[in-house]
Enzyme design. Structure first.
Site, PDB file in Angstrom:
ATOM      1  N   LYS A 116       0.779  -1.094   0.091  1.00 24.46           N
ATOM      2  CA  LYS A 116       0.043  -0.083   0.162  1.00 24.46           C
ATOM      3  C   LYS A 116       0.828   1.310  -0.031  1.00 24.46           C
ATOM      4  CE  LYS A 116      -4.273  -1.786   0.328  1.00 24.46           C
ATOM      5  NZ  LYS A 116      -5.286  -1.326  -0.253  1.00 24.46           N
ATOM      6  N   LYS A 157      -5.224   2.939   8.190  1.00 24.11           N
ATOM      7  CA  LYS A 157      -5.282   1.846   7.248  1.00 24.11           C
ATOM      8  C   LYS A 157      -4.042   0.973   7.775  1.00 24.11           C
ATOM      9  CE  LYS A 157      -6.886   2.651   3.083  1.00 24.11           C
ATOM     10  NZ  LYS A 157      -6.870   3.450   1.640  1.00 24.11           N
ATOM     11  N   LEU A 202     -12.636  10.302   3.494  1.00 23.96           N
ATOM     12  CA  LEU A 202     -13.730  10.946   2.485  1.00 23.96           C
ATOM     13  C   LEU A 202     -15.029  10.235   2.784  1.00 23.96           C
ATOM     14  CD1 LEU A 202     -11.363  10.093  -0.637  1.00 23.96           C
ATOM     15  CD2 LEU A 202     -11.775  12.369   0.556  1.00 23.96           C
ATOM     16  N   HIS A 207     -16.657   4.976  -6.359  1.00 22.96           N
ATOM     17  CA  HIS A 207     -15.493   4.320  -6.515  1.00 22.96           C
ATOM     18  C   HIS A 207     -15.235   4.407  -8.256  1.00 22.96           C
ATOM     19  CE1 HIS A 207     -12.758   0.762  -6.463  1.00 22.96           C
ATOM     20  NE2 HIS A 207     -13.189   0.753  -7.802  1.00 22.96           N
ATOM     21  N   LYS A 236     -17.554  -5.623  -5.174  1.00 23.75           N
ATOM     22  CA  LYS A 236     -18.250  -4.939  -6.245  1.00 23.75           C
ATOM     23  C   LYS A 236     -19.603  -5.930  -6.625  1.00 23.75           C
ATOM     24  CE  LYS A 236     -14.075  -2.786  -7.464  1.00 23.75           C
ATOM     25  NZ  LYS A 236     -12.801  -3.183  -8.311  1.00 23.75           N
ATOM     26  N   GLU A 274      -7.222   2.474  -9.389  1.00 20.65           N
ATOM     27  CA  GLU A 274      -8.711   2.876  -8.433  1.00 20.65           C
ATOM     28  C   GLU A 274      -8.750   3.797  -7.913  1.00 20.65           C
ATOM     29  OE1 GLU A 274     -10.309  -1.833  -7.917  1.00 20.65           O
ATOM     30  OE2 GLU A 274      -9.630  -0.679  -6.321  1.00 20.65           O
ATOM     31  N   GLU A 286      -5.661   2.385  -5.278  1.00 22.79           N
ATOM     32  CA  GLU A 286      -4.554   1.166  -5.172  1.00 22.79           C
ATOM     33  C   GLU A 286      -4.608   1.044  -6.718  1.00 22.79           C
ATOM     34  OE1 GLU A 286      -5.557  -2.767  -3.876  1.00 22.79           O
ATOM     35  OE2 GLU A 286      -7.942  -2.347  -3.933  1.00 22.79           O
ATOM     36  N   ARG A 290      -3.740  -6.573 -12.929  1.00 17.10           N
ATOM     37  CA  ARG A 290      -4.251  -7.801 -13.701  1.00 17.10           C
ATOM     38  C   ARG A 290      -5.535  -7.437 -14.276  1.00 17.10           C
ATOM     39  NH1 ARG A 290      -8.529  -8.001 -10.419  1.00 17.10           N
ATOM     40  NH2 ARG A 290      -8.306  -7.379  -8.247  1.00 17.10           N
ATOM     41  N   ARG A 336     -23.057  -9.028 -11.317  1.00 16.23           N
ATOM     42  CA  ARG A 336     -22.295 -10.164 -10.676  1.00 16.23           C
ATOM     43  C   ARG A 336     -23.356 -11.147 -10.225  1.00 16.23           C
ATOM     44  NH1 ARG A 336     -16.487  -8.660  -8.276  1.00 16.23           N
ATOM     45  NH2 ARG A 336     -15.987  -7.093  -9.339  1.00 16.23           N
TER      46      ARG A 336
HETATM   47  P1  ADP Z   1      -8.139  -2.833   0.963  1.00 21.86           P
HETATM   48  O1  ADP Z   1      -7.053  -3.228   0.110  1.00 21.86           O
HETATM   49  O2  ADP Z   1      -8.457  -3.152   2.114  1.00 21.86           O
HETATM   50  O3  ADP Z   1      -9.681  -3.171   0.170  1.00 21.86           O
HETATM   51  P2  ADP Z   1      -8.418  -0.084   0.136  1.00 21.86           P
HETATM   52  O4  ADP Z   1      -7.484   0.892   0.213  1.00 21.86           O
HETATM   53  O5  ADP Z   1      -8.673  -0.524  -1.363  1.00 21.86           O
HETATM   54  O6  ADP Z   1      -8.104  -1.318   0.864  1.00 21.86           O
HETATM   55  O7  ADP Z   1      -9.780   0.354   0.640  1.00 21.86           O
HETATM   56  C1  ADP Z   1     -11.068  -0.308   0.647  1.00 21.86           C
HETATM   57  C2  ADP Z   1     -12.403   0.636   0.573  1.00 21.86           C
HETATM   58  O8  ADP Z   1     -12.147   1.302   1.797  1.00 21.86           O
HETATM   59  C3  ADP Z   1     -12.323   1.531  -0.539  1.00 21.86           C
HETATM   60  O9  ADP Z   1     -13.131   0.833  -1.556  1.00 21.86           O
HETATM   61  C4  ADP Z   1     -13.283   2.394   0.296  1.00 21.86           C
HETATM   62  O10 ADP Z   1     -14.595   2.027   0.235  1.00 21.86           O
HETATM   63  C5  ADP Z   1     -12.612   2.515   1.569  1.00 21.86           C
HETATM   64  N1  ADP Z   1     -11.764   3.620   1.521  1.00 21.86           N
HETATM   65  C6  ADP Z   1     -10.491   3.459   1.421  1.00 21.86           C
HETATM   66  N2  ADP Z   1      -9.833   4.662   1.802  1.00 21.86           N
HETATM   67  C7  ADP Z   1     -10.704   5.717   1.993  1.00 21.86           C
HETATM   68  C8  ADP Z   1     -10.751   6.934   2.353  1.00 21.86           C
HETATM   69  N3  ADP Z   1      -9.520   7.652   2.552  1.00 21.86           N
HETATM   70  N4  ADP Z   1     -11.628   7.616   2.623  1.00 21.86           N
HETATM   71  C9  ADP Z   1     -12.962   7.107   2.699  1.00 21.86           C
HETATM   72  N5  ADP Z   1     -12.863   5.610   2.331  1.00 21.86           N
HETATM   73  C10 ADP Z   1     -11.846   4.742   2.101  1.00 21.86           C
END
Ligand code: ADP
Length: 448
Positions: A116, A157, A202, A207, A236, A274, A286, A290, A336
């Site tokens: 990350k 996170k 946020l 997304h 999703k 994303e 992220e 793939r 899906r």
């Molecule tokens: P993971 O790899 O655990 O899925 P992500 O960074 O992709 O972690 O985040 C997963 C989800 O968490 C995102 O799709 C979003 O819904 C929420 N999220 C992540 N970062 C934020 C943020 N800064 N503010 C609000 N929601 C967030």
């Protein structure tokens, strides 16, 4: 050139890859666990190899068995699909060492995007907008100072995160200490690593993700965006292209930022960048290195076969298109279809007694299911994807309503009724939803 591809996956995506190989005149090898001996991808492949018992660890994740299957069959390339070994840098390296082409990016790029913090730092260096946050890891001692700089609310996170685990929101200074300590202990329990970082939280984002493909030599294109805001537990459920929230200028601007970044990185293969999108701003979360489940909606609006492109760039043939050739036409939605109870989402494996897939203009069904197929209980519950295309979003929705009525899957429970419900909803009709909409909607139905 690639002459024989081993498909290291199962289900609808194994079939998807197989179809692309057949079109390109490439021989196919299916691998399967003992639970998947009757699967459609096994039936349609030129050759098949059983690679182990039902648990994924012993079959679809068993690198040793997959490499042995390549050697036995003489496969010169491997397509990993999504999930399983698709983002495993070690797997890409091992194939490389055996002289087998991995149809995907370099191990180095998989590794960078798999962490990350390095992913976010790299994205920022490449000119991609990121969520304001800490510079790397945050410790309990400096959490308050960092949070004040970012501004509340903040999100803690896990650096090793995945599946939304180890994430905690702190609304104000009063919540911070507890949020940091619970995020750290959840991260330790889930990933064996308690490192955490911090981002601005946020509140009501969408997304939105950008599809890219690069040739590994400094050329790359974008294929527009997908809006995947309708999620349940970070999974999703319904995806659409284009996003109801973006106009052409916004699409081409963020798309170009991503394509330019991939050129700088010399990225090879298909990838998805994303973002969370709020108040007109994009924030990188992220990059998936793939093919994604929802790639067919991009194919529907561009007419470009992403698996063909993946195979081309893996074999060094370069991209078949330049950015100017890519024209976005109409609107596409993917549903899906999971073998799950549509209310409780409890998996519903078993035998499909009747199966009738819908057809007609603008309809695509990607599924390995058929009448008499027994869904094994060991894997993901995705049994098919319904993709509908129309000249406009309204036409696409009208078609989707017709197509959902035509689809018959009996003998098991599926999520089809959920989509029949959503298609009648006013917010969905208006394209007016954020990443929390579906969870709130489902909760309001259970309460009622
Ligand atoms: P993971 O790899 O655990 O899925 P992500 O960074 O992709 O972690 O985040 C997963 C989800 O968490 C995102 O799709 C979003 O819904 C929420 N999220 C992540 N970062 C934020 C943020 N800064 N503010 C609000 N929601 C967030």
């Amino acid at each position: 050139m690639i002459s024989k591809v081993l498909i290291a996956n199962r289900g609808e995506i194994a079939l998807r890859v197989l179809r692309a190989c057949k079109e390109l005149g490439i021989a196919t090898v299916a691998v399967h666990s003992t639970a998947d001996a009757d699967a459609m991808h096994v039936r349609l492949a030129d050759e098949s190899v059983c690679i182990g018992p039902p648990p994924s660890r012993e079959s679809y994740l068993n690198i040793h068995q997959i490499v042995a299957a390549c050697e036995i069959t003489g496969a010169d390339a491997v397509h990993p699909g999504y999930g399983f070994l698709s983002e495993n840098a070690k797997f890409a390296e091992i194939l490389d060492a055996h002289g087998i082409t991995f149809i995907g990016p370099t191990a180095e790029h998989i590794r960078i995007m798999g962490d990350k913090i390095t992913a976010k730092q790299t994205a920022q260096e490449l000119g991609i907008p990121v969520v304001p946050g800490s510079d790397g890891e945050v410790k309990p001692e400096n959490a308050l100072e960092v949070a004040r700089k970012i501004g509340f609310p903040v999100l803690i996170k896990a650096t090793a995160g995945g599946g939304g685990r180890g994430m905690k929101v702190a609304k104000s200074e009063a919540d911070l200490e507890e949020a940091v300590s619970t995020a750290r202990s959840e991260a330790l329990a889930a990933f064996g690593n308690d490192a955490v970082y911090m981002e601005k939280y946020l509140g009501k984002p969408r997304h939105i993700e950008i599809q890219v493909v690069g040739d590994g030599m400094g050329n790359a294109v974008h294929l527009g965006e997908r809006d995947c805001s309708l999620q349940r537990r970070h999974q999703k459920v319904w995806e659409e292209a284009n996003s109801p929230a973006l106009n052409v200028e916004q699409r081409m601007k963020i798309g170009q930022v991503c394509a330019d970044a991939m050129k700088k990185l010399k990225y090879r293969g298909a990838g998805t960048i994303e973002f969370l999108y709020e108040n007109g701003e994009f924030y990188f979360i992220e990059m998936n290195t793939r093919l994604q489940v929802e790639h067919p909606i991009t194919e529907a609006i561009t007419g470009i076969d992403l698996v063909h492109e993946q195979i081309r760039v893996a074999s060094g043939a370069g991209l078949s298109v330049s950015q100017e050739d890519i024209v976005f036409s109409g609107h596409a939605i993917e549903c899906r279809i999971n073998a799950e109870d549509p209310r409780t989402f409890v998996p519903s494996p078993g035998t499909i007694t009747h199966f009738h897939a819908p057809g007609g203009l603008g309809v695509r069904v990607d599924s390995g299911a058929y009448q008499g197929y027994k869904i094994p209980p060991y894997y993901d519950s995705l049994i098919g994807k319904l993709i509908v295309h129309g000249r406009t979003r309204v036409e696409c929705m009208m078609r989707l309503r017709r197509v959902l009525d035509e689809f018959v899957i009996d003998g098991i429970k599926t999520t089809l009724p959920l989509f029949q419900d959503l298609i009648g909803n006013q917010d969905i009709a208006n394209g007016d939803y954020d990443i929390h909409w579906l969870e709130n909607y489902l909760a309001s139905k259970t309460d009622a």
